[in-house]
Design a protein around this motif. Structure first.
Motif, PDB file in Angstrom:
ATOM      1  N   GLY A 112      13.270  10.442 -33.522  1.00 31.18           N
ATOM      2  CA  GLY A 112      13.102  11.029 -32.590  1.00 31.18           C
ATOM      3  C   GLY A 112      12.859  12.469 -32.836  1.00 31.18           C
ATOM      4  O   GLY A 112      13.607  13.370 -32.707  1.00 31.18           O
ATOM      5  N   HIS A 113      11.751  11.822 -33.843  1.00 29.62           N
ATOM      6  CA  HIS A 113      11.332  14.080 -34.599  1.00 29.62           C
ATOM      7  C   HIS A 113      10.070  13.917 -33.315  1.00 29.62           C
ATOM      8  O   HIS A 113       9.641  13.901 -33.496  1.00 29.62           O
ATOM      9  N   ILE A 114       9.151  15.774 -34.060  1.00 26.41           N
ATOM     10  CA  ILE A 114       7.833  15.730 -33.004  1.00 26.41           C
ATOM     11  C   ILE A 114       7.717  15.283 -34.296  1.00 26.41           C
ATOM     12  O   ILE A 114       7.979  16.236 -35.756  1.00 26.41           O
ATOM     13  N   ILE A 137      10.759   8.075 -25.461  1.00 25.04           N
ATOM     14  CA  ILE A 137       9.455   7.899 -24.715  1.00 25.04           C
ATOM     15  C   ILE A 137       8.577   9.184 -26.030  1.00 25.04           C
ATOM     16  O   ILE A 137       9.902   9.624 -26.537  1.00 25.04           O
ATOM     17  N   VAL A 138       7.978   8.668 -25.958  1.00 24.11           N
ATOM     18  CA  VAL A 138       6.335   9.225 -27.104  1.00 24.11           C
ATOM     19  C   VAL A 138       5.824  10.044 -26.491  1.00 24.11           C
ATOM     20  O   VAL A 138       5.464   9.474 -25.250  1.00 24.11           O
ATOM     21  N   LEU A 146      15.136  18.819 -30.905  1.00 23.41           N
ATOM     22  CA  LEU A 146      13.945  18.284 -32.281  1.00 23.41           C
ATOM     23  C   LEU A 146      13.514  19.196 -33.367  1.00 23.41           C
ATOM     24  O   LEU A 146      12.854  19.863 -33.095  1.00 23.41           O
ATOM     25  N   ASP A 147      13.549  18.304 -34.198  1.00 27.85           N
ATOM     26  CA  ASP A 147      12.831  18.892 -35.223  1.00 27.85           C
ATOM     27  C   ASP A 147      11.434  18.285 -35.451  1.00 27.85           C
ATOM     28  O   ASP A 147      10.963  17.138 -35.109  1.00 27.85           O
ATOM     29  N   THR A 148      10.794  19.130 -35.498  1.00 24.03           N
ATOM     30  CA  THR A 148       9.310  19.187 -36.290  1.00 24.03           C
ATOM     31  C   THR A 148       9.423  18.900 -37.984  1.00 24.03           C
ATOM     32  O   THR A 148       9.574  19.975 -38.160  1.00 24.03           O
ATOM     33  N   ILE A 149       8.921  18.057 -37.557  1.00 24.46           N
ATOM     34  CA  ILE A 149       8.071  17.728 -39.257  1.00 24.46           C
ATOM     35  C   ILE A 149       6.813  17.772 -39.534  1.00 24.46           C
ATOM     36  O   ILE A 149       5.295  16.599 -38.503  1.00 24.46           O
TER      37      ILE A 149
END
Ligand code: ADP
Ligand code: MG
Length: 771
Positions: free
Chosen positions: A89-91, A203-204, A384-387
């Motif tokens: 569930g990350h971006i 969802i992606v 959401l965290d962004t990696i």
């Protein structure tokens, strides 16, 4: 997240990758049949309760092996890392060309095992169809069905039956617009058989910056019947034309409001005591609309006028929106300003912001080539965290430092010289402009030099994808606005490696840093060589609009090298980004009320649609309530009440009853007698009749409420000066309106079921006529 925390976030993904890599040989040794059987076994395990997390490692290993066999692509370690992050569930930010399409197949396959809805959305139809088709073979091999949510061609409307089939597929590819629209539409159906969506689960979101950020300022609205035409547009326009900037109204942060002076003038002009009273809501709203039309919307920047018609302009692509209109009367206010005939203003029947929409999913994740810059907003709004995922090969592209100029001519002269020099070597060039005008200007220049080239400005996404694919061929020159051809892989042609790869020439500062990163990212994919160079000028749109006025001093200069002035120029983009964020936040703030109310109403509708059967007993509360309210009210006109609420046939028998308890009892007996008659007449259809009458009451009042809230927003902004906390006021007002609506809804429901008529056709079916 700083560099260090990003490394930490990545670090936590590696143990999974290691285990997946350890399974590589075992998976490779399986026959196709056994690989497929594996997937089947996983599915059964999930059904018997094994959590998806526990199956991530073997499932990913299996999908990876299948991708190698079916698509001829074995996902790299970096792609697997990204895929793990998506499941969690990350971006992810993953550079252009690194293979995000393939990445998505792993989390989609894993989550589809649950049997719950698993959806990928992207920014346009073309990409949705392309990716669903290209990955389709892999999914089929793995035992999944795939649906494409967008119609074959855009003019086509899918029926509820077709949608039901599509959304029942294990994995669905579609666009954010189509999906959100389908959601709103589904909540307008009147029978449960007409529903087609499954509860939203995973969802992606591909091109997540475009979907969550760029689209976030354009809420989705379903329009219904036109509202009654108002003649206030012209008078408001006449009034507003006489106002003076900074005296009667003020502009701040792309919002406009009246000062005390302006308010006084309005009250005098329209001859009202206090504009803030509810009865003057329409006047207030029209003044506000006209004021916005006059101050925030510029001809030939935001819209064009041709043939007595106002058409919106997409600022980034320069494209004219043919059939799109601004909502809630703004379009009409602009028509009045431009003295065009005023067109119909359709009511909003249902609306939702993308911020609210995506929060309906149990789990969401996203991917993009450039999104890290906006990570704080994504964390705040969606949690959401962004990696940032490292590239598979080192980036070999050279990003030359930006060059700065005082005016357009100097900018173009330098860019032209650069283009000619590079083109002479045969190196392919992609010229990315920040405005449509520039794309034409550079095209004219190339034409004058006899250089063949293609111009793209987002008119036809599919065709442009075909063209931009070829932008990496030797000698190719392509001029494109920043959005054109997004998501399409630009491969280098033969001999281009040696020439330094694709060269991106950026003309002008863009509205945000993301767009510039996207533009640069078109070159140097997968470790290819590449080059990028931006030419900036003080006359660029974003600098002109958001830059410091101090810059005007330097307009005459050719090249600018002072770091102080450069900083001033670049500040314009930062200002524009800040405003964009503010405007997204505001939209979300305002949407809170509508969102909460929508959830309540949609739940109510769904409970009703799903209720197995309704009887008189179930609606007793409503009827009793309605009658009790009447009996306890002060003005009693019994015959009016009966005729309006209970029956068209009334002989006055209750008019003389004085005792309230007796009156209440008699009226209720009367009402239930009538309902029982209907029940006897309709038999098995009575249940459906009750549902229809209730649903119709809900929808009728809710549509009005949606429309009211849409308008309230524009009207209330006017009070910014008088009242401090305008958003608080908005929510207060919205809440009050909701309470009123609920009362009206109950009353309407009783009227519907009592006064509704049923006509039976020869074909033994019934038709319901509502009052
Ligand atoms: P992105 O969406 O990240 O910009 P795409 O998904 O469009 O990238 O993929 C870019 C290109 O890389 C495609 O042509 C795709 O076929 C190719 N590709 C992706 N992953 C692999 C892989 N593991 N091995 C070989 N080619 C790959
Ligand atoms: Mg892509």
């Amino acid at each position: 997240m700083s560099k260090l925390t990003n490394r930490y976030a990545l670090h936590k993904l590696y143990p999974f990758l290691k285990k997946i890599n350890a399974l590589q040989e075992k998976m490779a040794s399986l026959s196709d049949d056994d690989l497929q059987k594996q997937m089947h076994i996983f599915k059964e395990e999930v059904h018997s309760g094994t959590p998806l997390d526990a199956l991530l490692v073997p499932v990913y290993a299996c999908v990876r092996e299948a991708a190698k066999r079916i698509l001829g692509m074995f996902p790299y370690d970096e792609q697997v890392l990204a895929a793990i992050a998506l499941h969690q569930g990350h971006i992810i930010e993953m550079k252009t060309g690194e293979g995000k399409t393939l990445v998505a197949t792993m989390p989609l396959a894993l989550n589809a095992l649950s049997g719950k809805s698993t959806i990928l959305v992207t920014s346009n139809d073309y990409l949705a169809k392309r990716d669903a088709t290209e990955m389709g073979r892999l999914y089929h091999f793995l035992g999944f069905t795939v649906g494409i949510g967008v119609p074959e061609d855009a003019s086509q409307q899918l029926s509820a039956e077709e949608k039901k089939i599509i959304y029942s597929r294990d994995i669905v590819y579609t666009t954010h617009g189509v999906l959100a629209f389908d959601y709103l539409l589904e909540n307008l159906v009147t029978r449960k058989e007409e529903r087609y969506l499954r509860p939203f689960s995973y969802i992606v979101i591909d091109e997540v910056d475009s979907v969550l950020l760029d689209a976030a300022t354009m809420p989705l609205v379903i329009s219904g019947a036109p509202r009654v035409q108002s003649n206030l547009y012209e008078s408001a326009d006449y009034f507003v034309s006489s106002l003076r900037k900074d005296i009667d109204y003020k502009l701040e942060d792309r919002e406009v409001f009246l000062t005390e002076k302006g308010l006084d003038a309005a009250e005098r002009f329209f001859g009202v005591e206090n504009l803030y009273q509810r009865e003057y809501f329409e006047i207030l709203r029209h003044i506000m609309l006209s004021l916005r039309a006059h101050t925030l919307f510029l001809k030939d920047r935001d819209y064009v006028v041709g043939d007595h018609k106002v058409s919106l302009l997409d600022q980034r692509s320069g494209r004219i929106f043919e059939s799109t209109k601004l909502k809630s009367g703004l379009h009409q206010a602009i028509e009045a300003k431009e003295h065009c005939p005023i067109t119909d203003d359709a009511r909003a029947m249902a609306s939702i912001t993308y911020q609210a929409f995506f929060r309906l999913f149990e789990k969401m994740s996203g991917m993009s080539g450039a999104v890290y810059n906006e990570r704080q907003e994504l964390k705040k709004v969606y949690n959401l965290d962004t990696i940032v995922i490292p590239t598979h090969k080192k980036i070999a592209r050279i990003d030359a430092p930006d060059l700065y100029f005082g005016h357009k001519e100097a900018q173009m002269e330098a860019a032209a010289a650069f283009i000619l020099k590079r083109h002479a070597t045969g190196q392919p060039l992609l010229i990315v402009t920040s405005s449509i005008d520039d794309s034409y200007a550079y095209s004219r220049f190339l034409l004058a030099k006899g250089i063949p080239h293609n111009v793209l400005n987002a008119y036809n996404v599919a065709k442009e994808a075909e063209i931009i694919k070829e932008a990496g061929q030797k000698n190719a020159v392509t001029v494109a606005t920043s959005v054109a051809g997004r998501g399409t892989d630009i491969r280098l042609g033969a001999g281009v490696q040696e020439l330094g790869g694709l060269c991106v020439v950026g003309i002008g500062r863009q509205m945000n840093l993301r767009s510039e990163k996207q533009a640069r990212g078109r070159a140097g994919r997968q470790g290819d060589p590449g080059y990028s160079q931006f030419f900036i000028s003080i006359e660029d749109d974003v600098v002109d609009e958001y830059g410091s006025t101090k810059l005007s001093k330097y307009l005459k200069k050719n090249q600018i090298t002072s770091s102080r002035i450069i900083r001033l120029i670049n500040q314009a983009q930062i200002n524009a980004e800040t405003l964009e964020r503010t405007s997204r936040r505001e939209i979300m703030e305002y949407d809170r009320s509508l969102s909460a109310q929508r959830t309540l109403i949609y739940n109510m509708r769904n409970r009703l649609l799903d209720a197995p059967s309704l009887s008189i007993e179930d609606v007793k509360g409503l009827v009793d309530n309605c009658i009790d309210n009447f009996v306890s009210s002060s003005h009693q006109d019994v015959s009016r009440f009966v005729l309006d609420h209970l029956s068209y046939h009334y002989d006055g028998i209750f008019d003389t009853i004085k005792d309230p308890d007796e009156l209440s009892k008699q009226l209720k007996d009367f009402a239930y007698r009538l309902l029982r008659q209907k029940q006897d007449f309709m038999q098995g259809e009575f249940n459906g009749y009750l549902k229809t009458t209730l649903l119709s009451a809900i929808d009728h009042l809710w549509v009005e409420q949606v429309d009211y809230l849409e308008q309230l927003r524009y009207a209330i902004a006017l009070r910014q000066y008088a009242q401090r906390n305008i958003i608080y006021m908005f929510h207060q007002e919205a809440y009050d309106a909701f309470t009123v609506m609920m009362d009206k809804m109950k009353e309407q429901a009783v009227q519907n079921m009592m006064l509704g008529m049923v006509i039976s056709n020869e074909a033994d079916s019934f038709r319901i006529l509502l009052p």
